[in-house]
Write a protein that holds these residues in place. Structure first.
Motif, PDB file in Angstrom:
ATOM      1  N   ALA A 198      19.046  -1.932   0.951  1.00 29.92           N
ATOM      2  CA  ALA A 198      18.386  -2.465   2.143  1.00 29.92           C
ATOM      3  C   ALA A 198      18.893  -3.865   2.438  1.00 29.92           C
ATOM      4  O   ALA A 198      19.401  -4.557   1.554  1.00 29.92           O
ATOM      5  CB  ALA A 198      16.872  -2.483   1.935  1.00 29.92           C
ATOM      6  N   ARG A 199      18.761  -4.290   3.689  1.00 29.70           N
ATOM      7  CA  ARG A 199      19.200  -5.616   4.097  1.00 29.70           C
ATOM      8  C   ARG A 199      18.518  -6.694   3.248  1.00 29.70           C
ATOM      9  O   ARG A 199      17.319  -6.622   2.970  1.00 29.70           O
ATOM     10  CB  ARG A 199      18.873  -5.847   5.569  1.00 29.70           C
ATOM     11  CG  ARG A 199      19.387  -7.196   6.111  1.00 29.70           C
ATOM     12  CD  ARG A 199      18.753  -7.506   7.456  1.00 29.70           C
ATOM     13  NE  ARG A 199      19.229  -6.621   8.507  1.00 29.70           N
ATOM     14  CZ  ARG A 199      20.132  -6.959   9.435  1.00 29.70           C
ATOM     15  NH1 ARG A 199      20.681  -8.165   9.409  1.00 29.70           N
ATOM     16  NH2 ARG A 199      20.476  -6.106  10.371  1.00 29.70           N
ATOM     17  N   THR A 200      19.279  -7.692   2.838  1.00 32.08           N
ATOM     18  CA  THR A 200      18.747  -8.775   2.011  1.00 32.08           C
ATOM     19  C   THR A 200      17.998  -9.796   2.872  1.00 32.08           C
ATOM     20  O   THR A 200      18.101  -9.771   4.102  1.00 32.08           O
ATOM     21  CB  THR A 200      19.877  -9.461   1.226  1.00 32.08           C
ATOM     22  OG1 THR A 200      20.788 -10.076   2.147  1.00 32.08           O
ATOM     23  CG2 THR A 200      20.631  -8.454   0.366  1.00 32.08           C
ATOM     24  N   VAL A 229      24.057  -6.887   5.266  1.00 35.00           N
ATOM     25  CA  VAL A 229      23.774  -5.549   5.798  1.00 35.00           C
ATOM     26  C   VAL A 229      24.533  -4.537   4.957  1.00 35.00           C
ATOM     27  O   VAL A 229      25.765  -4.585   4.885  1.00 35.00           O
ATOM     28  CB  VAL A 229      24.197  -5.439   7.269  1.00 35.00           C
ATOM     29  CG1 VAL A 229      23.913  -4.040   7.802  1.00 35.00           C
ATOM     30  CG2 VAL A 229      23.489  -6.494   8.117  1.00 35.00           C
ATOM     31  N   PRO A 230      23.839  -3.609   4.290  1.00 37.13           N
ATOM     32  CA  PRO A 230      24.534  -2.652   3.416  1.00 37.13           C
ATOM     33  C   PRO A 230      25.522  -1.779   4.181  1.00 37.13           C
ATOM     34  O   PRO A 230      25.307  -1.452   5.354  1.00 37.13           O
ATOM     35  CB  PRO A 230      23.391  -1.811   2.844  1.00 37.13           C
ATOM     36  CG  PRO A 230      22.169  -2.664   2.989  1.00 37.13           C
ATOM     37  CD  PRO A 230      22.383  -3.449   4.256  1.00 37.13           C
ATOM     38  N   ASP A 231      26.596  -1.399   3.517  1.00 41.31           N
ATOM     39  CA  ASP A 231      27.508  -0.405   4.078  1.00 41.31           C
ATOM     40  C   ASP A 231      26.828   0.947   4.149  1.00 41.31           C
ATOM     41  O   ASP A 231      27.070   1.738   5.070  1.00 41.31           O
ATOM     42  CB  ASP A 231      28.763  -0.301   3.198  1.00 41.31           C
ATOM     43  CG  ASP A 231      29.526  -1.598   3.141  1.00 41.31           C
ATOM     44  OD1 ASP A 231      30.086  -2.002   4.174  1.00 41.31           O
ATOM     45  OD2 ASP A 231      29.564  -2.226   2.065  1.00 41.31           O
ATOM     46  N   GLU A 232      25.973   1.214   3.172  1.00 38.48           N
ATOM     47  CA  GLU A 232      25.221   2.468   3.152  1.00 38.48           C
ATOM     48  C   GLU A 232      23.752   2.128   2.956  1.00 38.48           C
ATOM     49  O   GLU A 232      23.335   1.740   1.864  1.00 38.48           O
ATOM     50  CB  GLU A 232      25.714   3.390   2.034  1.00 38.48           C
ATOM     51  CG  GLU A 232      25.109   4.779   2.094  1.00 38.48           C
ATOM     52  CD  GLU A 232      25.822   5.793   1.206  1.00 38.48           C
ATOM     53  OE1 GLU A 232      25.158   6.738   0.747  1.00 38.48           O
ATOM     54  OE2 GLU A 232      27.035   5.623   0.984  1.00 38.48           O
ATOM     55  N   ARG A 233      22.992   2.213   4.026  1.00 35.34           N
ATOM     56  CA  ARG A 233      21.577   1.863   3.964  1.00 35.34           C
ATOM     57  C   ARG A 233      20.792   3.002   3.318  1.00 35.34           C
ATOM     58  O   ARG A 233      20.804   4.138   3.815  1.00 35.34           O
ATOM     59  CB  ARG A 233      21.036   1.572   5.362  1.00 35.34           C
ATOM     60  CG  ARG A 233      19.614   1.037   5.369  1.00 35.34           C
ATOM     61  CD  ARG A 233      19.168   0.670   6.774  1.00 35.34           C
ATOM     62  NE  ARG A 233      17.816   0.135   6.775  1.00 35.34           N
ATOM     63  CZ  ARG A 233      17.531  -1.140   6.582  1.00 35.34           C
ATOM     64  NH1 ARG A 233      18.523  -2.009   6.391  1.00 35.34           N
ATOM     65  NH2 ARG A 233      16.279  -1.571   6.590  1.00 35.34           N
ATOM     66  N   GLU A 285      16.901   3.667   1.728  1.00 34.72           N
ATOM     67  CA  GLU A 285      15.553   3.155   1.531  1.00 34.72           C
ATOM     68  C   GLU A 285      14.861   3.903   0.400  1.00 34.72           C
ATOM     69  O   GLU A 285      14.951   5.127   0.293  1.00 34.72           O
ATOM     70  CB  GLU A 285      14.736   3.311   2.822  1.00 34.72           C
ATOM     71  CG  GLU A 285      15.290   2.539   4.004  1.00 34.72           C
ATOM     72  CD  GLU A 285      15.005   1.057   3.922  1.00 34.72           C
ATOM     73  OE1 GLU A 285      14.278   0.640   2.984  1.00 34.72           O
ATOM     74  OE2 GLU A 285      15.484   0.317   4.804  1.00 34.72           O
ATOM     75  N   VAL A 333      18.731   4.689  -4.187  1.00 34.01           N
ATOM     76  CA  VAL A 333      19.817   3.718  -4.008  1.00 34.01           C
ATOM     77  C   VAL A 333      20.853   3.883  -5.115  1.00 34.01           C
ATOM     78  O   VAL A 333      22.061   3.965  -4.856  1.00 34.01           O
ATOM     79  CB  VAL A 333      19.265   2.280  -4.004  1.00 34.01           C
ATOM     80  CG1 VAL A 333      20.393   1.285  -3.738  1.00 34.01           C
ATOM     81  CG2 VAL A 333      18.167   2.128  -2.968  1.00 34.01           C
ATOM     82  N   ASP A 355      18.477  -5.320  -2.115  1.00 34.09           N
ATOM     83  CA  ASP A 355      17.315  -5.046  -1.276  1.00 34.09           C
ATOM     84  C   ASP A 355      16.637  -6.375  -0.964  1.00 34.09           C
ATOM     85  O   ASP A 355      17.262  -7.434  -1.074  1.00 34.09           O
ATOM     86  CB  ASP A 355      16.348  -4.035  -1.930  1.00 34.09           C
ATOM     87  CG  ASP A 355      15.739  -4.528  -3.233  1.00 34.09           C
ATOM     88  OD1 ASP A 355      15.871  -5.738  -3.553  1.00 34.09           O
ATOM     89  OD2 ASP A 355      15.096  -3.722  -3.938  1.00 34.09           O
TER      90      ASP A 355
END
Length: 467
Positions: A394-396, A435-439, A441, A454, A369
């Motif tokens: 989440a996107r780093t 960018v996560p493969d599975e977003r 939140e 998550v 995240d």
């Protein structure tokens, strides 16, 4: 670990590590830990600024000499083919006179930081030479309040309360927002950051600022203002306990409290998934990581939780990734001005106890995240690009440049990036993030209810359970 460098016509190993020695840094590539370089609070900064009678800046060296040392180090190593000598001259001509006339150490740092911000990259900063190195007078690692913080919807939210810690004793619960610490609003640190700071890193900056305010000398007290899920303001006075973990020290970095946890999670269907979380990439944790992987070898899948992990020693990634590959595989390439270093996963065929094993071949999930920074981003992005892990969360932040540290003439320390990182699929993580493969939140409501969406999603995937 195998370091594979290439530079035509020269001995690449001698060249590269010679550079590290010339920079008076430790002989390892770092992706440094901005969160641990705790910024002083406004009150502390005022105390550190000398009176006009103090005269000279820092240790009696003028600002021009300090500026020259910083500018030259960056000029000689910055990786940007589009920046010309004329551009560097403009930068020097604009900031050197201001550095030379700086009337205090803090004013000089402000000039240097403004110049560094102009570069628009991560891992450029100034660590004050008189900053506390996170060790109390008694020799213990700095204290904290026993909470984990995660940015959620622009707020620093408590996502974990350590049992029997100061926050637990004070009645703090997951889902509470931290609004102020000792009278300081952590969101102001983000608002006052340079306008050139990448917007993608605002969550990381908020996290770092909040954690920096929550930590302090072991035994010191502070009042923390929270907002609970009902909207009620709660002020909780607390006394800091010593941080839990193994104290580790490396180069100019502050003393850190490194810790790891691992356990087997059992799904409703009875399948087990291994869970491993560690808070920093430091060599002292390598044996514990090896033992944790060994303990999870029989599991249906393994989850590596890199949340709350802001990075560390980059070359550690080659050993840890080797637990999950049966042949050498590249995670990506570090590109300096004139050399390349491939981060290679070295297969691990021996357990921590010295017995023969096969690298783990089951599913691997990585949790990230906005608090997963630097070396954590390189590892997650490298494993993802090598098709060996599925990334959840989440996107780093997108701060993934290998950096060095150099002592400046005035006693401060310059952190400066010396390479770029590109995954095997050609992706740059700097400025983009993983960018996560599975977003997935996290929500404040879910956190307050004790849920970790998550982790739940990763467990279902690793165990082969349909959502």
């Amino acid at each position: 670990m195998v370091l594979r460098l290439s530079r035509s016509g020269r001995n690449p190993d001698a060249m590269h590590f010679g550079c590290l020695r010339r920079c008076a840094c430790i002989p390892a590539l770092l992706v440094c830990l901005g969160i641990w370089l705790f910024p002083a609070t406004p009150a502390e900064a005022a105390e550190q600024t000398p009176s006009p009678a103090a005269g000279a800046v820092g240790l009696g060296v003028d600002g021009a000499a300090t500026f020259d040392a910083a500018w030259q180090a960056i000029h000689d190593t910055f990786v940007d083919e589009g920046r010309t000598e004329a551009d560097w001259a403009v930068l020097r001509d604009e900031f050197r006179p201001r550095a030379a006339s700086a009337g205090s150490p803090e004013a000089l740092r402000g000039v240097l930081r403004e110049m560094l911000a102009r570069l628009g990259r991560s891992h450029f900063d100034i660590l004050p030479g008189n900053a506390p190195m996170t060790v109390s007078a008694g020799g213990d690692v700095t204290g904290d309040l026993g909470v984990e913080i995660t940015p959620i919807d622009g707020h620093p939210v408590v996502t974990k309360v350590l049992q029997a810690g100061p926050a637990d004793r004070g009645g703090v619960r997951p889902g509470w927002i931290v609004e102020q610490v000792g009278g300081h609003d952590p969101r102001m640190a983000v608002a006052s950051a340079s306008a050139s700071a990448a917007a993608e890193r605002s969550g990381f900056r908020l996290w770092a600022a909040t954690v920096g305010l929550l930590r302090g000398a072991t035994g010191s007290t502070v009042s923390v203002g929270f907002r609970d899920p009902s909207g009620r303001a709660v002020a909780v006075p607390m006394t800091r306990d010593a941080q839990q973990g193994q104290p580790v020290k490396l180069g100019y970095l502050p003393t850190l409290a490194a810790h790891l946890e691992h356990r087997l999670l059992t799904t409703a269907g009875g399948r087990q998934v291994g869970y491993i979380h560690f808070n920093v990439w430091m060599p002292a944790l390598a044996p514990a990581i090896d033992r944790a992987v060994d303990a999870c070898r029989g599991a249906a899948g393994i989850i590596l939780d890199l949340r709350q992990n802001p990075g560390g020693v980059l070359t550690m990634l080659m050993g840890v990734s080797g637990h999950f590959f049966d042949s050498p595989r590249s995670l990506g390439t570090l590109r300096t001005r004139d050399s390349e270093l491939r981060l290679v996963a070295n297969p691990r065929f021996v357990s921590a106890e010295g017995t023969r094993v096969s690298p783990y071949s089951g599913p691997v999930a990585i949790l990230v995240d906005e608090t997963s920074y630097s070396a954590s981003e390189v590892f997650a992005g490298g494993m993802q690009a090598a098709a060996r892990a599925r990334v959840f969360g989440a996107r780093t932040p997108g701060g993934a440049l290998p950096a060095l540290m150099r002592k400046l003439p005035n006693g401060d320390v310059l952190e400066y990036a010396i390479a770029d990182f590109v995954t095997v699929s050609g992706e740059r993580i700097e400025g983009r993030g993983v960018v996560p493969d599975e977003r997935v939140e996290r929500s404040r409501v879910g956190v307050a209810a004790g849920d970790d969406a998550v982790l739940d999603a990763a467990v279902r995937w690793a165990a082969g359970v349909a959502p």
